[in-house]
Design an enzyme around this catalytic site. Structure first.
Site: not given
Length: 115
Positions: A10-12, A15
């Site tokens: 879920n870390c930008d 991603k």
């Protein structure tokens, strides 16, 4: 395959790194710290190349929520123990490619690594 991306999904930044790798047709596997865990052997290998200071994310909420005793007088051993206990504090991403560790993500950095 020799390329592994380490982090939490879920870390930008993770991603963005995954998107860059896919867009540039780079085969890789993803190691999710939360699902797959993290151990001191991995951390010691990565730390020997990257340094514990670079690996410890002091800006994240996990670090900020530690009590003052855990945050004070940090050294290599104490930091690595905290990273095993709280994998979300490992700065992301860590990339293992061609037998070397790299930390962080910037498109230009990955261009250099994969060219």
């Amino acid at each position: 395959m020799n390329t592994v991306l380490y982090g939490i999904p879920n870390c930008d930044t993770i991603k963005k790194a995954k998107k860059w790798l896919s867009d540039n047709n780079q085969d890789y596997s993803f190691h999710d710290y939360r699902k797959d865990g993290i151990d001191s052997d991995f951390l010691e290998k990565a730390e020997s190349e990257l340094g514990w200071e670079a690996m410890l994310n002091k800006r994240g909420t996990t670090f900020r929520q530690l009590d003052d005793a855990d945050k004070s007088e940090l050294n290599r051993e104490k930091a690595l123990a905290l990273l095993v206990q709280y994998p979300a504090m490992v700065k992301r991403p860590i990339l293992f490619h061609r037998n070397a560790f790299h930390i962080g993500f910037k498109p230009a950095q990955y261009e250099e690594i994969f060219c």
